[in-house]
Design an enzyme around this catalytic site. Structure first.
Site, mmCIF file in Angstrom:
data_model
loop_
_atom_site.group_PDB
_atom_site.id
_atom_site.type_symbol
_atom_site.label_atom_id
_atom_site.label_comp_id
_atom_site.label_asym_id
_atom_site.label_seq_id
_atom_site.Cartn_x
_atom_site.Cartn_y
_atom_site.Cartn_z
ATOM 1 N N ALA A 174 0.924 -1.160 0.303
ATOM 2 C CA ALA A 174 0.148 -0.188 0.289
ATOM 3 C C ALA A 174 1.075 1.194 0.212
ATOM 4 O O ALA A 174 2.066 1.414 1.005
ATOM 5 C CB ALA A 174 -0.612 0.272 1.282
ATOM 6 N N PRO A 175 0.785 2.425 -0.673
ATOM 7 C CA PRO A 175 1.757 3.610 -0.593
ATOM 8 C C PRO A 175 1.729 4.069 0.504
ATOM 9 O O PRO A 175 0.274 4.101 1.270
ATOM 10 C CB PRO A 175 0.196 4.065 -1.514
ATOM 11 N N GLY A 176 2.423 5.421 0.770
ATOM 12 C CA GLY A 176 2.148 6.119 2.176
ATOM 13 C C GLY A 176 3.480 5.556 2.742
ATOM 14 O O GLY A 176 4.273 4.983 2.552
ATOM 15 N N ILE A 177 3.723 5.370 4.011
ATOM 16 C CA ILE A 177 4.484 5.995 4.962
ATOM 17 C C ILE A 177 3.915 4.269 5.735
ATOM 18 O O ILE A 177 3.168 3.783 5.804
ATOM 19 C CB ILE A 177 3.987 6.732 6.311
ATOM 20 N N GLY A 189 3.945 1.206 7.915
ATOM 21 C CA GLY A 189 4.221 0.855 9.852
ATOM 22 C C GLY A 189 5.015 0.237 10.563
ATOM 23 O O GLY A 189 4.962 -0.754 9.919
ATOM 24 N N LYS A 230 -3.909 -6.057 5.836
ATOM 25 C CA LYS A 230 -3.195 -5.510 7.155
ATOM 26 C C LYS A 230 -3.240 -7.224 7.926
ATOM 27 O O LYS A 230 -3.968 -7.991 8.061
ATOM 28 C CB LYS A 230 -4.178 -4.871 8.138
ATOM 29 N N ASP A 263 -14.328 -0.369 11.191
ATOM 30 C CA ASP A 263 -14.977 -1.396 10.951
ATOM 31 C C ASP A 263 -13.696 -2.240 10.369
ATOM 32 O O ASP A 263 -13.167 -1.818 9.356
ATOM 33 C CB ASP A 263 -16.217 -2.325 10.395
#
Length: 606
Positions: free
Chosen positions: A327-330, A332, A348, A383
């Site tokens: 997934a794009p982004g920082i 975790g 996830k 959710d």
């Protein structure tokens, strides 16, 4: 089926099928009883009781599955039943469902029980319901005529105002209305404001679902207006304006507003449905495009929603060719997140190991996700759907993703033929990470995003949720523009936190130190310290201080905690408060100054 038996000769197969259906029927009876009890609690204004009821109902399904599995293992040695008998169990079960009113949910219950007993290699068409076996088309309630799925009203006979009043009074809520004539006048005015001149066609009618939808402090009337070729949705929330007195709070007439109240970020409704598929079909007509999986989930049948979602995923995989990617982004520290660009969800997985400063375990993180599942999400927490043993085709996984999976979660992976089986994962609606939304947005986007962020945290605070990690990357923006929290590994109840002010530095060395000069306990929170993490961008800082300057004041947080400790449950609205009749048509309420949950004056001043 590969080999359809000519004769269903297994008595054990029939007995097991009947036992499984009896446990499902028990589950659904409890499910419906909860909705009936919700009406009583709502009428009393017992909000804590409603919260308890909603929490208990979420766990009821798994409890019935567990009881059924234990009985089948004890009495039938279910783990050692041979394949031929399992095949007959399913066929007997199908036969028992031919006149059932919740066949799709009963099939899902069957799958849940089987998946606890059988190894996943048996999860095939012969043993579980990969596709539905019983049609739910035109399925209707066989209860007395007073309880059909929906009622039809014809305003051409008595007029629209009288019809609307009859719609409300037909639900026979015990507390009186403060001024139902006034409320119906507001509904009429809202319809006029929305649609202007309304020319009634010969088929002009109003359909209203026969059960109220209960959530938080509201009871929703859900329906649709049919006029020629138009289908117009509506929802009317009814609230207590003070103890024992009701009012229609507003009427929502736009599809997007209904989609928000049925959104994945809200808790599940309590609603009594004799034929759930008929309710879902009705809701699909007023929210076209919303997946049935999400609608089943929103009305409290989250296991059915989960089952349908997985079927939707398999169907999408067979009709697409893009690959799952990181997934794009920082990235975790705790979760590995990946997505399929053509599918609007993220997957996830809890990592095997967490680098400092994270101090947690897989079990603790899973409990945090359960906390969110059980808690009132208020439209501010996403959710999640939780799955075990998910098989994805290796050919559809990007090579970089496979390497990342093998690096971060090797204990959860198993190669099986051409598939990669992931032992455990969560699935959520994909959103735009708030940090990217603010980074790439216009001034108007920044204003909206920052205002929504502050509102989201403040609402979570009032609902006894402390997010833990407040960074923008842990929040997302939905397609409806709402900011929603979705990173749960550090979440806590606010009442378990110690709200503290930063002590004054003892000397110049303290003042210049990059480390705290004061002790910090495991549950201590210091709102004054959040500024450097949230206000680095000058554009964000200006807007933040304009709308939420009090965010960094410990007094705000302590006040919310104190109210929670006193047992106070604040009011929340899944729609803009400007739509409330007491705000929108304030002049109509001048004669009833005590209206509006004790907060009317503040709302009108706003």
């Amino acid at each position: 089926m590969n080999h359809f038996p000519k004769l269903l000769s297994s008595q054990i197969g029939f007995d097991i099928a009947q036992t499984m259906l009896e446990y499902f029927d028990r589950h659904y009876r409890i499910f419906r009883e909860a909705a009936v009890e919700a009406k009583t609690l709502y009428e009393r204004g017992d909000w804590h009781g409603l919260q308890r009821l909603a929490r208990e109902r979420i766990t009821s399904y798994d409890e019935r599955v567990k009881e059924c599995v234990e009985l089948l293992e004890d009495e039938y040695d279910a783990e050692n039943i041979d394949d031929e008998v399992w095949q007959q169990i399913k066929l007997h079960y199908i036969g028992l469902l031919t006149s059932h009113r919740q066949p799709e949910c009963a099939e899902t219950f069957f799958n849940s029980v089987c998946c606890k007993i059988l190894h996943r290699s048996y999860f095939n068409n012969d043993f579980i319901f990969v596709r539905p076996a019983i049609s739910t088309e035109y399925l209707e309630n066989d209860e007395p005529a007073a309880k059909p799925t929906y009622r039809a009203y014809y305003p051409g006979t008595d007029g629209l105002a009288a019809t609307l009043e009859r719609i409300v009074t037909n639900f026979q809520l015990e507390p009186p209305f403060e001024d139902l004539t006034r409320d119906i006048g507001c509904v009429m005015q809202a319809i006029d404001d929305e649609f202007g001149q309304f020319d009634a066609a010969p088929d002009f009618q109003i359909h209203v679902l026969s059960s109220l939808f209960f959530r938080n402090k509201s009871a929703y009337i859900i329906g649709r207006i049919i006029n020629a070729d138009r289908v117009l949705p509506f929802a009317m929330p009814i609230r207590h304006v003070r103890a024992g007195v009701l009012a229609v709070d507003t009427v929502l007439l736009r599809r997007e507003l209904l989609q928000v109240i049925f959104s994945f970020s809200h808790s599940y409704f309590l609603v009594d449905m004799g034929v759930p598929s008929a309710y879902v079909d009705f809701l699909c007509t007023i929210m076209p495009g919303k997946p049935k999986a999400e609608i089943y989930t929103s009305v409290g049948l989250q296991k059915q929603g989960k089952n349908l979602f997985y079927r939707d995923l398999l169907h999408h995989l067979s009709h697409s060719s893009d690959r799952f990617i990181i997934a794009p982004g920082i990235k975790g520290l705790v979760m590995l997140v990946f997505t399929l660009p053509s599918f609007p969800y993220v997957f996830k997985i809890i990592k095997d190991h967490f680098p400092p400063p994270k101090e947690t375990t897989r079990a603790q993180i899973m409990e945090k996700y359960q906390l969110v599942k059980r808690h009132d999400r208020l439209g501010r927490m996403a959710d999640t759907l939780e799955y075990s043993s998910v098989a994805l085709p290796l050919s559809r996984l990007d090579h970089a993703l496979v390497r990342e999976l093998e690096k971060e979660v090797p204990s959860l992976l198993e190669h099986e033929d051409d598939n990669l089986v992931i032992e455990h994962l969560y699935i959520e609606r994909r959103m735009t990470p708030l940090n990217l939304y603010l980074q790439n947005g216009s001034d108007a986007d920044i204003e909206h995003g920052v205002k929504e962020y502050g509102n989201a945290v403040k609402e979570l605070m009032k609902a006894n949720i402390f997010p833990g990690d407040m960074l923008y990357k842990n929040f997302g923006v939905t397609r409806h523009g709402r900011v929603v929290f979705y990173d749960y590994d550090e979440i806590e109840y606010l009442t378990d936190c110690n709200v503290r002010r930063v002590p004054a530095p003892r000397n110049e060395e303290d003042e210049l130190s990059g480390e705290p000069w004061y002790t910090v306990g495991p549950h201590d929170i210091f709102p004054e310290t959040y500024g450097p993490f949230l206000l680095g961008d000058p554009r964000v800082r200006t807007v933040f201080m304009k709308h939420h300057a009090d965010f960094f004041d410990p007094a705000l947080w302590q006040a919310s905690k104190d109210k929670l400790l006193q047992g106070e449950l604040p009011d929340f609205y899944p729609y803009d408060t400007s739509l409330r009749f007491c705000v929108r048509y304030a002049a109509r309420f001048d004669a009833t100054p005590d209206h509006d949950d004790g907060a009317g004056a503040a709302q009108r001043a706003a």
